[in-house]
Design a protein around this motif. Structure first.
Motif, PDB file in Angstrom:
ATOM      1  N   UNK A 146     -11.775 -21.418   9.784  1.00 41.77           N
ATOM      2  CA  UNK A 146     -11.618 -21.080   8.358  1.00 41.77           C
ATOM      3  C   UNK A 146     -10.795 -22.179   7.660  1.00 41.77           C
ATOM      4  N   UNK A 147      -9.752 -22.673   8.324  1.00 42.94           N
ATOM      5  CA  UNK A 147      -8.929 -23.733   7.725  1.00 42.94           C
ATOM      6  C   UNK A 147      -9.777 -24.983   7.515  1.00 42.94           C
ATOM      7  N   UNK A 148     -10.615 -25.315   8.517  1.00 44.58           N
ATOM      8  CA  UNK A 148     -11.470 -26.495   8.393  1.00 44.58           C
ATOM      9  C   UNK A 148     -12.438 -26.321   7.228  1.00 44.58           C
ATOM     10  N   UNK A 149     -12.974 -25.118   7.076  1.00 45.67           N
ATOM     11  CA  UNK A 149     -13.913 -24.901   5.961  1.00 45.67           C
ATOM     12  C   UNK A 149     -13.175 -24.995   4.629  1.00 45.67           C
ATOM     13  N   UNK A 150     -11.935 -24.528   4.573  1.00 44.68           N
ATOM     14  CA  UNK A 150     -11.152 -24.673   3.330  1.00 44.68           C
ATOM     15  C   UNK A 150     -10.992 -26.154   2.968  1.00 44.68           C
ATOM     16  N   UNK A 151     -10.768 -26.981   3.992  1.00 42.51           N
ATOM     17  CA  UNK A 151     -10.560 -28.409   3.720  1.00 42.51           C
ATOM     18  C   UNK A 151     -11.845 -29.056   3.209  1.00 42.51           C
ATOM     19  N   UNK A 152     -12.990 -28.619   3.739  1.00 44.26           N
ATOM     20  CA  UNK A 152     -14.255 -29.169   3.223  1.00 44.26           C
ATOM     21  C   UNK A 152     -14.420 -28.739   1.760  1.00 44.26           C
ATOM     22  N   UNK A 153     -14.095 -27.470   1.464  1.00 47.53           N
ATOM     23  CA  UNK A 153     -14.184 -27.008   0.064  1.00 47.53           C
ATOM     24  C   UNK A 153     -13.273 -27.871  -0.810  1.00 47.53           C
ATOM     25  N   UNK A 154     -12.044 -28.109  -0.341  1.00 50.00           N
ATOM     26  CA  UNK A 154     -11.117 -28.903  -1.162  1.00 50.00           C
ATOM     27  C   UNK A 154     -11.611 -30.327  -1.365  1.00 50.00           C
ATOM     28  N   UNK A 155     -12.297 -30.880  -0.366  1.00 53.56           N
ATOM     29  CA  UNK A 155     -12.841 -32.232  -0.542  1.00 53.56           C
ATOM     30  C   UNK A 155     -13.927 -32.245  -1.622  1.00 53.56           C
ATOM     31  N   UNK A 156     -14.712 -31.175  -1.720  1.00 50.52           N
ATOM     32  CA  UNK A 156     -15.752 -31.098  -2.765  1.00 50.52           C
ATOM     33  C   UNK A 156     -15.114 -30.946  -4.153  1.00 50.52           C
ATOM     34  N   UNK A 157     -14.022 -30.211  -4.201  1.00 44.92           N
ATOM     35  CA  UNK A 157     -13.309 -30.058  -5.486  1.00 44.92           C
ATOM     36  C   UNK A 157     -12.800 -31.431  -5.941  1.00 44.92           C
ATOM     37  N   UNK A 158     -12.185 -32.150  -4.997  1.00 44.02           N
ATOM     38  CA  UNK A 158     -11.560 -33.427  -5.372  1.00 44.02           C
ATOM     39  C   UNK A 158     -12.591 -34.523  -5.591  1.00 44.02           C
ATOM     40  N   UNK A 159     -13.536 -34.655  -4.669  1.00 44.20           N
ATOM     41  CA  UNK A 159     -14.472 -35.789  -4.724  1.00 44.20           C
ATOM     42  C   UNK A 159     -15.545 -35.608  -5.791  1.00 44.20           C
ATOM     43  N   UNK A 160     -16.078 -34.389  -5.880  1.00 45.38           N
ATOM     44  CA  UNK A 160     -17.246 -34.174  -6.751  1.00 45.38           C
ATOM     45  C   UNK A 160     -16.914 -33.337  -7.978  1.00 45.38           C
ATOM     46  N   UNK A 161     -15.631 -33.005  -8.137  1.00 47.03           N
ATOM     47  CA  UNK A 161     -15.244 -32.133  -9.247  1.00 47.03           C
ATOM     48  C   UNK A 161     -16.048 -30.826  -9.199  1.00 47.03           C
ATOM     49  N   UNK A 162     -16.335 -30.380  -7.987  1.00 42.48           N
ATOM     50  CA  UNK A 162     -17.169 -29.184  -7.804  1.00 42.48           C
ATOM     51  C   UNK A 162     -16.333 -27.937  -8.132  1.00 42.48           C
ATOM     52  N   UNK A 163     -16.878 -27.019  -8.946  1.00 40.72           N
ATOM     53  CA  UNK A 163     -16.072 -25.888  -9.431  1.00 40.72           C
ATOM     54  C   UNK A 163     -15.909 -24.766  -8.398  1.00 40.72           C
ATOM     55  N   UNK A 164     -15.263 -25.088  -7.298  1.00 41.73           N
ATOM     56  CA  UNK A 164     -15.002 -24.081  -6.264  1.00 41.73           C
ATOM     57  C   UNK A 164     -13.588 -23.531  -6.422  1.00 41.73           C
ATOM     58  N   UNK A 165     -13.412 -22.315  -5.941  1.00 42.39           N
ATOM     59  CA  UNK A 165     -12.100 -21.647  -5.932  1.00 42.39           C
ATOM     60  C   UNK A 165     -11.955 -21.005  -4.554  1.00 42.39           C
ATOM     61  N   UNK A 166     -10.751 -21.072  -3.989  1.00 44.33           N
ATOM     62  CA  UNK A 166     -10.510 -20.480  -2.662  1.00 44.33           C
ATOM     63  C   UNK A 166      -9.622 -19.252  -2.808  1.00 44.33           C
TER      64      UNK A 166
END
Ligand code: NAD
Ligand code: TYD
Length: 342
Positions: A160-180
């Motif tokens: 789950x922590x690893x998946x959170x980090x992938x989500x955060x990379x999409x937020x930062x790199x692609x400005x993807x509108x994800x929320x955790x």
């Protein structure tokens, strides 16, 4: 405090046939009857369309695996999805100790596929349902905040922590509108009987031993799944893209006290309690500080624990058909493996 900044029209709920996902689908349909709801679920041992039987005709269902990019792409396109609420996961710590690989496959790769396909499809909100277990274990004092270090101990928590980090990379790199969101332990109807509360309840009803790990003094912070669902809905409609929100109801209990409470309500003797070998790397204490979601989104847990647990116990008493069915098949094989040598 934002009232609402996003008005989803067509929501894809992954893992919507599982415990929390099905409760969320119920809340979503009740609160937003005009929103189109699509459930995407592989129907593993933990997924069951019976969990959604009362909602027949009010949602669409697609049986698919979140690691299957083509199936996910087709689902996002065919249903014109503008928001994804991502619950699908392997969710049980003990199973992650018995067989860890599927946890990394589903939780990390599956989340990555969901993110990549959602980004390509122009999804406007992606709510990633994470857990307080990514923060690891607490000592006797304090509570996890969104700034606590990520320090998982089990293969489940690590995935789950690893998946959170992938989500955060999409937020930062692609400005993807994800929320955790990171919630504490849930209880309520439709929880699979491998988890503490339903397992103890069902064993007690059947006069079977209640296997308490270690000294029974590990502490969990329990929240009713309806309160969790309302928090997720609030985050979907009003959360800030890129943010993390902890979700909990400040309701800490040592395991042994929960087990005794269940026995009291059922009128069963404490002699059913059996202390068994501890879980490896068993996190001692979880406690969630949810002041951020309260302050910024005005959400607060509403369910009183005594009432919530009584209602849950009554639900399991009234739904023997349900738990007997989900406990058939591979369940007893798992149960024997898990408890045989303890
Ligand atoms: P669950 O095990 O009851 O349900 C998981 C669902 O995901 C099932 O319907 C299953 O069929 C589906 N699924 C599994 N693998 C899949 C795949 N490869 N493709 C598609 N669907 C798949 O889990 P739950 O307890 O409802 O937890 C839901 C989410 O909430 C998880 O992400 C979990 O990490 C998180 N969470 C759970 C708790 C808790 O106390 N249970 C607390 C905080 C966060
Ligand atoms: P669980 O419901 O598996 O949730 P998590 O490990 O994700 O917190 O377990 C809750 C607590 O109950 C945890 O401290 C482990 C303990 N436990 C037992 O003592 N006996 C059991 O048979 C189970 C399933 C859990």
């Amino acid at each position: 405090m934002p009232t609402q900044n996003f008005n989803p029209q067509s929501v894809l709920v992954t893992g919507g046939a599982g415990f929390i996902g099905s409760n969320f689908v119920r809340t979503l349909i009740e609160r937003r009857p005009d929103t189109r709801v699509t459930v995407l679920d592989k129907l593993t041992y933990a997924g069951n369309l019976e969990n959604l039987a009362d909602l027949e005709g009010q949602y669409s269902f697609l049986r698919a695996d979140i690691t299957d990019a083509e199936a996910v792409r087709a689902a996002l396109q065919s249903r014109d999805i503008d928001a994804v609420v991502h619950f699908a996961a392997e969710s049980h710590v003990d199973r992650s100790i018995l067989g860890p690989m599927v946890f990394t496959h589903t939780n990390v790769l599956g989340t990555h596929v969901m993110l990549e396909e959602s980004r390509a499809a122009g999804v406007e909100r992606f709510i990633h349902i994470s857990t307080d277990e990514v923060y690891g274990s607490l000592g006797p004092e304090g509570a996890f905040t969104e700034r606590s270090p990520i320090d998982p101990t089990s293969p489940y928590a690590a995935s789950k922590a690893a998946s959170d980090l992938v989500v955060q990379s999409y937020i930062k790199t692609f400005d993807f509108p994800a929320i955790i969101t990171r919630c504490s332990n849930n209880y309520g109807p439709y929880q699979f009987p491998e988890k503490l509360i339903p397992l103890m309840l069902i064993n007690a009803m059947n006069d079977k031993p209640l296997p308490v790990y270690g000294d029974g003094m590990n502490v969990r912070d329990w929240i009713h799944t309806r309160d969790h669902s309302l928090a997720v809905l609030r985050v979907l409609e009003a959360g800030a893209p890129g943010a993390v929100y902890n979700v909990g109801s400040s309701n800490e209990w040592p395991n042994i006290e929960i087990v005794k409470l269940i026995l009291r309500v059922l009128g069963k003797p404490e002699s059913l309690i059996t202390f068994v070998k501890d879980r490896p790397a068993h996190d001692r204490r979880y406690a969630i500080d949810s002041s951020k979601i309260k302050r910024e989104l005005g959400w607060e847990a509403e369910t009183d624990f005594d009432a919530g647990i009584a209602e849950t116990i009554a639900w399991y008493r009234e739904h023997e058909d349900w738990w007997r069915r989900v406990m058939s098949g591979e369940y007893m094989e798992y149960y024997d493996k898990q408890y045989a040598n303890r």
